[in-house]
Design a protein around this motif. Structure first.
Motif, mmCIF file in Angstrom:
data_model
loop_
_atom_site.group_PDB
_atom_site.id
_atom_site.type_symbol
_atom_site.label_atom_id
_atom_site.label_comp_id
_atom_site.label_asym_id
_atom_site.label_seq_id
_atom_site.Cartn_x
_atom_site.Cartn_y
_atom_site.Cartn_z
ATOM 1 N N TRP A 23 0.829 -1.215 0.000
ATOM 2 C CA TRP A 23 0.000 0.000 0.000
ATOM 3 C C TRP A 23 0.863 1.264 0.000
ATOM 4 O O TRP A 23 0.505 2.274 -0.607
ATOM 5 C CB TRP A 23 -0.962 0.005 1.193
ATOM 6 C CG TRP A 23 -2.214 -0.786 0.924
ATOM 7 C CD1 TRP A 23 -2.586 -1.971 1.474
ATOM 8 C CD2 TRP A 23 -3.260 -0.438 -0.001
ATOM 9 N NE1 TRP A 23 -3.788 -2.390 0.954
ATOM 10 C CE2 TRP A 23 -4.236 -1.465 0.051
ATOM 11 C CE3 TRP A 23 -3.468 0.640 -0.874
ATOM 12 C CZ2 TRP A 23 -5.391 -1.457 -0.727
ATOM 13 C CZ3 TRP A 23 -4.616 0.660 -1.638
ATOM 14 C CH2 TRP A 23 -5.569 -0.384 -1.557
ATOM 15 N N TRP A 24 2.020 1.206 0.673
ATOM 16 C CA TRP A 24 2.948 2.351 0.623
ATOM 17 C C TRP A 24 3.436 2.568 -0.801
ATOM 18 O O TRP A 24 3.537 3.704 -1.281
ATOM 19 C CB TRP A 24 4.159 2.106 1.537
ATOM 20 C CG TRP A 24 3.983 2.642 2.922
ATOM 21 C CD1 TRP A 24 3.911 1.909 4.071
ATOM 22 C CD2 TRP A 24 3.867 4.015 3.319
ATOM 23 N NE1 TRP A 24 3.729 2.738 5.146
ATOM 24 C CE2 TRP A 24 3.706 4.034 4.726
ATOM 25 C CE3 TRP A 24 3.853 5.224 2.629
ATOM 26 C CZ2 TRP A 24 3.550 5.210 5.448
ATOM 27 C CZ3 TRP A 24 3.699 6.399 3.348
ATOM 28 C CH2 TRP A 24 3.548 6.381 4.738
ATOM 29 N N ILE A 26 1.880 1.722 -3.502
ATOM 30 C CA ILE A 26 0.752 2.249 -4.280
ATOM 31 C C ILE A 26 0.559 3.743 -4.005
ATOM 32 O O ILE A 26 0.349 4.535 -4.938
ATOM 33 C CB ILE A 26 -0.534 1.446 -3.962
ATOM 34 C CG1 ILE A 26 -0.419 0.032 -4.551
ATOM 35 C CG2 ILE A 26 -1.780 2.148 -4.508
ATOM 36 C CD1 ILE A 26 -1.519 -0.916 -4.128
ATOM 37 N N ALA A 27 0.668 4.139 -2.733
ATOM 38 C CA ALA A 27 0.512 5.568 -2.392
ATOM 39 C C ALA A 27 1.575 6.406 -3.109
ATOM 40 O O ALA A 27 1.297 7.497 -3.613
ATOM 41 C CB ALA A 27 0.610 5.748 -0.879
ATOM 42 N N SER A 28 2.810 5.872 -3.170
ATOM 43 C CA SER A 28 3.883 6.592 -3.871
ATOM 44 C C SER A 28 3.606 6.649 -5.369
ATOM 45 O O SER A 28 3.834 7.673 -6.021
ATOM 46 C CB SER A 28 5.228 5.889 -3.660
ATOM 47 O OG SER A 28 5.400 5.548 -2.322
ATOM 48 N N ILE A 30 0.776 6.666 -6.783
ATOM 49 C CA ILE A 30 -0.316 7.614 -7.050
ATOM 50 C C ILE A 30 0.271 8.988 -7.352
ATOM 51 O O ILE A 30 -0.180 9.697 -8.255
ATOM 52 C CB ILE A 30 -1.278 7.682 -5.841
ATOM 53 C CG1 ILE A 30 -2.160 6.440 -5.815
ATOM 54 C CG2 ILE A 30 -2.155 8.947 -5.891
ATOM 55 C CD1 ILE A 30 -3.014 6.318 -4.568
ATOM 56 N N VAL A 31 1.304 9.350 -6.605
ATOM 57 C CA VAL A 31 1.924 10.662 -6.825
ATOM 58 C C VAL A 31 2.633 10.688 -8.185
ATOM 59 O O VAL A 31 2.559 11.667 -8.924
ATOM 60 C CB VAL A 31 2.911 10.984 -5.680
ATOM 61 C CG1 VAL A 31 3.578 12.323 -5.907
ATOM 62 C CG2 VAL A 31 2.177 10.980 -4.344
ATOM 63 N N GLY A 34 -0.261 10.095 -10.892
ATOM 64 C CA GLY A 34 -1.205 11.196 -10.757
ATOM 65 C C GLY A 34 -0.581 12.492 -11.262
ATOM 66 O O GLY A 34 -1.225 13.273 -11.965
ATOM 67 N N PHE A 175 -3.566 -2.010 -9.127
ATOM 68 C CA PHE A 175 -3.190 -0.595 -9.260
ATOM 69 C C PHE A 175 -2.762 -0.292 -10.704
ATOM 70 O O PHE A 175 -3.122 0.737 -11.275
ATOM 71 C CB PHE A 175 -2.064 -0.225 -8.285
ATOM 72 C CG PHE A 175 -1.597 1.187 -8.490
ATOM 73 C CD1 PHE A 175 -2.360 2.251 -8.043
ATOM 74 C CD2 PHE A 175 -0.420 1.454 -9.165
ATOM 75 C CE1 PHE A 175 -1.965 3.564 -8.275
ATOM 76 C CE2 PHE A 175 -0.008 2.752 -9.396
ATOM 77 C CZ PHE A 175 -0.779 3.815 -8.942
ATOM 78 N N MET B 59 -9.420 -4.822 -4.735
ATOM 79 C CA MET B 59 -8.359 -4.450 -3.785
ATOM 80 C C MET B 59 -8.859 -4.514 -2.338
ATOM 81 O O MET B 59 -8.074 -4.320 -1.416
ATOM 82 C CB MET B 59 -7.818 -3.048 -4.112
ATOM 83 C CG MET B 59 -7.227 -2.953 -5.510
ATOM 84 S SD MET B 59 -6.704 -1.289 -5.979
ATOM 85 C CE MET B 59 -5.036 -1.266 -5.345
ATOM 86 N N ILE B 68 -5.222 3.010 5.903
ATOM 87 C CA ILE B 68 -4.767 2.766 4.529
ATOM 88 C C ILE B 68 -5.474 3.705 3.536
ATOM 89 O O ILE B 68 -4.795 4.406 2.767
ATOM 90 C CB ILE B 68 -4.967 1.279 4.135
ATOM 91 C CG1 ILE B 68 -4.053 0.368 4.972
ATOM 92 C CG2 ILE B 68 -4.731 1.062 2.646
ATOM 93 C CD1 ILE B 68 -2.592 0.451 4.633
ATOM 94 N N LEU B 71 -4.065 7.102 4.034
ATOM 95 C CA LEU B 71 -2.720 7.220 3.456
ATOM 96 C C LEU B 71 -2.811 7.511 1.957
ATOM 97 O O LEU B 71 -2.163 8.437 1.435
ATOM 98 C CB LEU B 71 -1.969 5.902 3.699
ATOM 99 C CG LEU B 71 -0.643 5.683 2.972
ATOM 100 C CD1 LEU B 71 0.422 6.556 3.585
ATOM 101 C CD2 LEU B 71 -0.223 4.215 3.053
ATOM 102 N N VAL B 72 -3.652 6.743 1.278
ATOM 103 C CA VAL B 72 -3.787 6.883 -0.175
ATOM 104 C C VAL B 72 -4.399 8.240 -0.520
ATOM 105 O O VAL B 72 -3.906 8.959 -1.404
ATOM 106 C CB VAL B 72 -4.660 5.720 -0.720
ATOM 107 C CG1 VAL B 72 -5.016 5.952 -2.174
ATOM 108 C CG2 VAL B 72 -3.940 4.393 -0.547
ATOM 109 N N CYS B 75 -1.965 11.216 -0.098
ATOM 110 C CA CYS B 75 -1.055 11.366 -1.243
ATOM 111 C C CYS B 75 -1.778 12.045 -2.402
ATOM 112 O O CYS B 75 -1.229 12.937 -3.058
ATOM 113 C CB CYS B 75 -0.540 9.999 -1.696
ATOM 114 S SG CYS B 75 0.706 9.348 -0.604
ATOM 115 N N MET B 79 -0.936 15.839 -3.918
ATOM 116 C CA MET B 79 -0.597 15.956 -5.333
ATOM 117 C C MET B 79 -1.519 16.966 -6.023
ATOM 118 O O MET B 79 -1.070 17.821 -6.787
ATOM 119 C CB MET B 79 -0.731 14.593 -5.980
ATOM 120 C CG MET B 79 -0.309 14.568 -7.408
ATOM 121 S SD MET B 79 -1.028 13.148 -8.196
ATOM 122 C CE MET B 79 -2.754 13.511 -8.120
#
Lengths: 191, 124
Positions: A23-24, A26-28, A30-31, A34, A175, B59, B68, B71-72, B75, B79
């Motif tokens: 998930w970390w 995926i969060a990265s 996204i940036v 995105g 993702f 997911m 979670i 967190l998403v 971000c 952005m």
């Protein structure tokens, strides 16, 4: 025999650390994606003439690749279900099907790019094509990386080892599918 | 906690996949009417619905700890804030105390005048 990395299984946060790590990632991502997509949208809105360039992309090819990725997401999640049931062989089979989807996607993309480049639409042709090749290329790299990891996970799953990793690679794969869900209308439909 | 812990809830994935394929068909057919609103809804609105279905059902975001999704979304929000700040620079030609360099206008003129595949950009 190799040691099992404890961090993939233990949990200090309510979920297994391996899943948290994905998930970390995926969060990265996204940036990363995105940022790329929003840059594209801003430039696209500011340059109406990009629609003429976008008209040269094939909606049908993009739609076919979308179907391939949606279907590969289905096999990935079915692999996760099989892994949860302790059926490593079925989970591995589903991951192989998913990897085949990745291979199909990349082959179609290669043929598409060959056609476009041979017709003069290269990464330096215009800013639209720069975005097109950068976004689709970065995505294709993620598809290739995902397929390689999937094959490694499938090899272990076949022997009923590390079945928790089937879910982890599945998360990543969904993702990759998500990114394409947004790339498709931006690059292939909005003309 | 061992690696055997699984808290996901499996549903009817084939049904979700079928819905996604139908939505894909809608996103391809909708823009063929060449009506701007219909294109926006069928292409981008449907993309958001497809993304929601994948995140929820494939997911299993509903079955992860609440931090979670936070967190998403964090971000995503940061952005968007960053891009909201730079958007005026990209989308406007002038602003308070600044204007775009001349080569930007030249490039726009080149593109509007039929700059095509194989041609090179005007150099800054």
């Amino acid at each position: 025999m190799s040691a099992t990395p404890i961090a993939t299984g233990r949990s200090t946060s309510g979920i297994p650390t391996g899943r948290l790590a994905v998930w970390w990632v995926i969060a990265s991502e996204i940036v990363i994606f995105g940022g790329l997509l929003i840059s594209y949208i801003m430039h696209r809105l500011a340059h109406g003439n990009w629609a003429e360039q976008a008209a040269h992309t094939s909606t049908w090819v993009g739609a076919f690749n979308t179907l391939v990725l949606l279907s590969s997401s289905l096999s990935a999640v079915l692999g996760h279900k099989a892994a949860d049931a302790g059926d490593g062989k079925k989970a591995a089979k589903m991951l192989y099907i998913t990897a085949f989807g990745a291979l199909t996607f990349v082959c179609v993309k290669a043929a598409e790019w060959t056609f476009e480049i041979s017709h003069g639409y290269t990464i330096t042709s215009s800013t639209f094509w720069s975005f097109y090749y950068t976004a689709a290329g970065l995505h294709a790299l993620h598809v290739i990386a995902g397929a390689i990891i999937m094959l490694i996970v499938a090899q272990a799953a076949k022997r009923n080892q590390h079945l928790n990793r089937v879910e982890l690679i599945g998360l990543y794969w969904h993702f990759v599918d998500l990114v394409w869900i947004f790339l498709f209308p931006l690059l292939y439909i909005a003309k | 906690m061992s690696e055997e812990v699984h808290d996901t809830h499996h549903g009817n994935y084939v049904k979700i996949w079928a819905i996604l394929v139908v939505l894909l068909a809608v996103s391809v057919v909708g823009p063929m009417f060449e009506i701007r609103v219909v294109t926006l809804v069928t292409a981008f609105g449907v993309a958001i619905v497809k993304a929601y279905l994948v995140i929820k059902h494939f997911m299993h975001i509903n079955h992860t700890p609440r931090f979670i999704p936070y967190l998403v979304v964090t971000c995503l929000v940061f952005m968007l804030l960053f891009f909201a700040a730079v958007a005026p620079d990209v989308m406007n030609d002038t602003g308070s105390g600044w204007e775009k360099p001349a080569w930007v206008a030249e490039e726009k003129a080149w593109a509007a005048g039929g700059g095509s595949a194989g041609d090179q950009h005007p150099q800054p």
